[in-house]
Design an enzyme around this catalytic site. Structure first.
Site, short mmCIF file in Angstrom:
data_model
loop_
_atom_site.label_atom_id
_atom_site.label_comp_id
_atom_site.label_asym_id
_atom_site.label_seq_id
_atom_site.Cartn_x
_atom_site.Cartn_y
_atom_site.Cartn_z
N GLU A 283 -1.73 0.53 -10.58
CA GLU A 283 -1.68 -0.72 -11.35
C GLU A 283 -2.40 -0.55 -12.69
OE1 GLU A 283 -3.02 -4.10 -9.06
OE2 GLU A 283 -2.14 -3.36 -7.20
N GLU B 283 -6.63 -4.03 -1.04
CA GLU B 283 -8.02 -4.30 -1.43
C GLU B 283 -8.93 -4.59 -0.23
OE1 GLU B 283 -7.55 -7.38 -4.37
OE2 GLU B 283 -6.65 -6.02 -5.83
#
Length: 577
Positions: free
Chosen positions: A447, A342
């Site tokens: 995910e 991220e």
């Protein structure tokens, strides 16, 4: 005669079209900035005067308080919004959008100076639908590709928006193409047939090489070729019911926490990989690949407590030791690494170590393990068209920086897209995948889950999985829905007794379609001993039975996506019985 005329009128009015021919989907996207834009996709679709050649201003009007010019350079026409005072001051076109249709959008954009993010927006009933964005440049044209759906039919106004009001926005080659759900589904089928399956031609012969007609063929898919899996936590160790449920379904997994720095080095200098090692051993024994998650996480909330107080060389040495420790330990054993998790949304290491921190960490990982694919892993690139931090354009900017790494050859990069959805914008998802696919790098949905009301959660989940599986450049999918006694992250597939919830039923339904659960294909050879079938990539067991001669044979074979050979030609196998 009146009925025939009525039918013709209805056909001409409906966007659904009466023709049975399906409009093929154009998966192409251009990520280079070009001197001259390409022609509009789908000849502009429902956009009037898409390339500004028909009557100059036809179809195009000012939006807000912008001044609009229609310019020409050589044989190239385009429209310009200038003297902009507000982000939304632009050029626009009125369109009619229909509920139930899926719209693919594209446009070529340029700004008058420097670089500036530009968004495509549809204003409808006071609401603003963001179809996509691109970082436009001066002196060359950039392609914006996006998409949208609407909740109700009605008129809308397309316009372009940029926070930088000092730039002119130049627009050309605009396209808005509607598809029915049936057409959209047919794109899936066509792509799957091309990218996920191969036609197999099996011939049964006797010991003399002579064909055996009317032999019974039974083909059982032992393992999926397309990596499809689910995240897990350490509670799977020792839980036989969970293990059985999991290994019957999935071929890849990701450890939710057990490889992360805050799990393996709670106290500085005291590393403990015992849990991660045990989990890796278990999945190796069951033929389940493991994605490495993650080397480092750029979110300041998810650091080992002792890291927060470090700075300068002390932090650099701790980071280097961490990267070396975890990467070298699992070298050659993983399906990929999420390197700096991220790092489009967060900047813990950049704030502490400088703007090249993530670049240097990827460089370290490449040096310690050159062959394992190293992923950027980010959220909202597919999920949210309004999130400018992780738009496909921003993702590409970071990728270009990382692709310049030269350690032990070129760095092996992959595109990780977390895919934490709420209400999926499926046309935008596909267009974002198209844009990233233009890099040629492998894409994984890493995910996948859906946070939505129970009555639509499973439906949305299925939409996302189908879209990902059908896209030509998506090479694997992991859902973020493993069972935990303390509660799943946002979505579970099973209850505590490992009985499927509706989302788990979606997984089973798709696995049955894609060849899971040891799917069987049966048939009989023709007069020349041939049997032909279209099969998903994967590992297969074959049984041939000829009752007249009481002869039987068993064989195994593997189907892969062989880019070096033509997918249109059947894979031929000859087996002796």
């Amino acid at each position: 005669m009146k009925r025939l005329l009525l039918l013709v009128v209805l056909c001409s009015l409906s966007l659904s079209r009466c023709e049975s021919k399906v409009v093929p989907y154009d998966y192409s996207a251009t990520i280079e900035c070009l001197e001259i834009p390409l022609k509009p996709q789908y000849n502009g679709g429902i956009i009037v005067n898409p390339d500004l050649r028909d009557g100059g201003s036809l179809g195009w009007t000012p939006f807000g308080n912008a001044k609009v010019d229609f310019r020409k350079i050589g044989n190239h026409n385009f429209v310009v919004a200038r003297d902009r005072k507000q982000p939304y001051d632009s050029v626009s076109q009125k369109v009619y959008l229909e509920k139930g249709l899926l719209y693919t959008f594209s446009a070529w954009l340029q700004v008058s100076k420097g670089k500036a993010p530009v968004k495509a927006v549809f204003k409808k009933n006071g609401e603003y639908k963001h179809a996509g964005s691109v970082v436009a440049e001066s002196k060359c044209w950039s392609m914006l590709k996006g998409g949208l759906t609407v909740d109700e039919s009605g008129p809308a106004e397309l316009y372009f928006e940029s926070e930088d009001t000092t730039v002119e926005i130049w627009v050309d080659s605009v396209s808005l193409q509607p598809f029915t759900q049936e057409e959209w589904n047919s794109h899936h089928e066509q792509s799957i047939q091309k990218e996920r399956k191969r036609t197999v031609k099996i011939r049964a012969v006797n010991s003399k090489g002579e064909p055996i007609p009317k032999a019974t063929i039974s083909i059982e898919q032992r393992k999926l070729g397309f990596p499809f899996g689910c995240e897990v936590e350490k509670n799977i160790l020792g839980n036989k019911a969970y293990q059985n449920w999991f290994t019957q379904r999935f071929t890849v997994t990701t450890f939710a926490n057990e490889m992360k720095w805050y799990s393996t080095e709670v106290v500085r200098g005291k590393e403990d990989y015992s849990t991660a090692d045990a989990m890796l051993r278990f999945f190796k024994q069951h033929g389940v690949a493991v994605r490495g998650h993650n080397i480092l996480w750029n979110d300041p909330k998810y650091q080992p407590r002792w890291v927060n107080s470090l700075s300068g060389n002390d932090l650099y040495n701790a980071v280097k030791r961490r990267v070396f420790s975890v990467v070298s330990r699992y070298k050659g054993q993983l399906a990929g690494w999420d390197v700096v998790n991220e790092n489009l949304h967060f900047s813990f290491f950049e704030n502490k170590m400088g703007p090249k921190a993530s670049y240097n960490i990827f460089k370290m990982a490449q040096a310690f393990d050159p062959t394992t694919t190293k992923f950027m892993n980010e959220y909202n690139t597919l999920e949210e068209s309004r999130d400018s931090d992780s738009s496909p354009a921003r993702y590409l900017q970071k990728l270009r920086e990382l692709r310049s790494i030269r350690v032990c050859g070129n760095i092996s990069l992959g595109i990780g897209l977390e895919s934490h959805f709420k209400t999926p914008n499926i046309p935008y998802m596909r267009s974002a995948l198209d844009t990233l696919a233009a890099t040629g790098l492998p894409i994984w949905l890493t995910e996948v889950d859906v946070e939505a009301p129970p009555n639509v959660q499973a439906k949305y989940f299925e939409q996302v999985l189908r879209e990902g599986h059908a896209h030509p450049q998506v090479k694997g999918i992991v859902t973020w829905s493993g069972y935990s006694p303390s509660g799943c992250y946002r979505m579970c597939l099973t209850d505590g007794n490992f009985k499927n919830l509706p989302t788990g039923d979606v997984v089973d339904k798709l696995l049955h379609e894609w060849g899971g659960f040891r799917r069987q294909t049966t048939g009989v050879t023709d007069a020349d001993g041939y049997f032909e079938a279209s099969l998903f990539h994967g590992d297969y067991d074959l049984k041939i039975d000829h009752p007249l001669t009481n002869s039987k044979a068993s064989h195994s074979f593997k189907l892969t996506s062989d880019v070096s050979s033509s997918q249109t030609q059947p894979s031929s196998f000859v087996f002796r019985v």
